[in-house]
Design an enzyme around this catalytic site. Sequence first.
Site, PDB file in Angstrom:
ATOM      1  N   GLY A   9      39.430 -67.860  24.503  1.00 26.02           N
ATOM      2  CA  GLY A   9      38.733 -68.204  25.755  1.00 26.02           C
ATOM      3  C   GLY A   9      39.699 -68.299  26.921  1.00 26.02           C
ATOM      4  N   LEU A  11      40.316 -66.542  29.458  1.00 26.56           N
ATOM      5  CA  LEU A  11      39.890 -66.206  30.826  1.00 26.56           C
ATOM      6  C   LEU A  11      38.907 -67.240  31.380  1.00 26.56           C
ATOM      7  CD1 LEU A  11      39.411 -62.334  30.468  1.00 26.56           C
ATOM      8  CD2 LEU A  11      41.399 -63.584  31.319  1.00 26.56           C
ATOM      9  N   GLY A  12      38.627 -68.277  30.605  1.00 23.88           N
ATOM     10  CA  GLY A  12      37.637 -69.274  31.035  1.00 23.88           C
ATOM     11  C   GLY A  12      38.234 -70.321  31.962  1.00 23.88           C
ATOM     12  N   LEU A  14      39.371 -73.335  31.613  1.00 25.23           N
ATOM     13  CA  LEU A  14      40.588 -74.064  31.255  1.00 25.23           C
ATOM     14  C   LEU A  14      41.710 -73.127  30.827  1.00 25.23           C
ATOM     15  CD1 LEU A  14      39.070 -76.861  28.956  1.00 25.23           C
ATOM     16  CD2 LEU A  14      39.808 -77.093  31.326  1.00 25.23           C
ATOM     17  N   ILE A  49      35.741 -64.862  18.745  1.00 21.52           N
ATOM     18  CA  ILE A  49      36.041 -65.786  17.635  1.00 21.52           C
ATOM     19  C   ILE A  49      35.041 -65.702  16.479  1.00 21.52           C
ATOM     20  CG2 ILE A  49      37.504 -67.538  18.737  1.00 21.52           C
ATOM     21  CD1 ILE A  49      35.039 -69.243  19.092  1.00 21.52           C
ATOM     22  N   TYR A 138      25.064 -78.438  23.720  1.00 25.83           N
ATOM     23  CA  TYR A 138      26.524 -78.423  23.923  1.00 25.83           C
ATOM     24  C   TYR A 138      27.132 -79.735  23.404  1.00 25.83           C
ATOM     25  CZ  TYR A 138      30.848 -78.642  26.783  1.00 25.83           C
ATOM     26  OH  TYR A 138      32.136 -78.772  27.236  1.00 25.83           O
ATOM     27  N   ILE A 168      36.308 -80.770  35.244  1.00 26.85           N
ATOM     28  CA  ILE A 168      37.678 -80.394  35.603  1.00 26.85           C
ATOM     29  C   ILE A 168      37.661 -79.685  36.956  1.00 26.85           C
ATOM     30  CG2 ILE A 168      39.669 -78.987  34.942  1.00 26.85           C
ATOM     31  CD1 ILE A 168      39.229 -81.316  33.029  1.00 26.85           C
TER      32      ILE A 168
HETATM   33  C1  AKB Z   1      30.191 -79.194  31.652  1.00 24.43           C
HETATM   34  O1  AKB Z   1      29.792 -79.620  32.755  1.00 24.43           O
HETATM   35  O2  AKB Z   1      29.455 -78.699  30.799  1.00 24.43           O
HETATM   36  C2  AKB Z   1      31.661 -79.322  31.319  1.00 24.43           C
HETATM   37  C3  AKB Z   1      31.941 -80.557  30.526  1.00 24.43           C
HETATM   38  C4  AKB Z   1      31.947 -81.884  31.162  1.00 24.43           C
HETATM   39  O3  AKB Z   1      32.180 -80.468  29.348  1.00 24.43           O
HETATM   40  N1  AKB Z   1      32.439 -79.312  32.519  1.00 24.43           N
END
Ligand code: AKB
Length: 307
Positions: A9, A11-12, A14, A49, A138, A168
């Site tokens: 990842g 290019l993402g 982080l 991956i 998520y 971030i």
């Molecule tokens: C998101 O907003 O999904 C991410 C995180 C806080 O994991 N930046």
Amino acid sequence: MKNRILITGALGQLGKFFVESLISQDNYVLATDIKENKILNCDYELFDIMDLDRGDYLINKYNINQVYNFAAILSAKGEQNPLLTWEINNVGFTNIAKLCLKNNIKKIFWPSSIAVFGRNSNLKLVKNDEPMLPETIYGVSKLACEKAMYYFNSKNLLDIRSIRFPGIVSNSKPGGGTTDYIVEMLFRAKSNENYSCFLKSDTYLPMMHINDAIDASIKLMNADIMDLNLDYPYNISSFETSPSEWIEIIQSIGFNLNVEYKVDFRQGIADSWPKKIDDSVLRSDIKWLPKFNAIDTAKNIIESIQL
Ligand code: AKB
């Protein structure tokens, strides 16, 4: 040369900052992602991956001894396709674990998220070990991987290190997150364009400057295992802000920003996330403090944005 690191990842949001920082600290880095690379100036290979054979080939070809696994689908995008999110985030996590076990690689960095918490987590001040009932796929996928990480670490099979990142702030355009407004506002302010905000003006969430996130992560990776009290992810925290407060900060450093509010489903996600984080365990274990407060973060990132 310290370590030979594979980054997924890359290019993402982080990945690319970790690539630069790890190279500057005398590591060899193989950056990988599923798209063609136009931005990174280091060895780069395509790698999905989900593809174990390709992973095995790359690890052996480049003699890798550490992995930073950033490939993931984030919170807001994840809600659009929950099963795919589970697949990428969880099967991706176990694929990296499998590859590392097969190739005798012990150390993995894997980012968790404040999304693992839920409304039952004492959101006003979230300690490292709160009850957790995440509301997004998520968050569910990150929490499941946290449990798997604990299993691998406590059985001494792998040495996976992890931090639960807040939003971030960097000069890279975000995609698919609930905290994305914080960076999007900086881009709009820099280009003197209006912004339509998807969260209510008074929604507080924890945030941090990318450099502080990298600094803490690399410190955690380099820490002596005997100094670490946790076999599972650490909370991290720097500052908390809301859309209206962030607008004031942007204006206070000399930029104009007009914002209208068009609240959408991401508000529900933000409402189930921490307002403030207690990261005292991390601070004491790795002797770390953030260097950037909210104003320094806004100033430093907006100056570095190239339109
Ligand atoms: C998101 O907003 O999904 C991410 C995180 C806080 O994991 N930046």
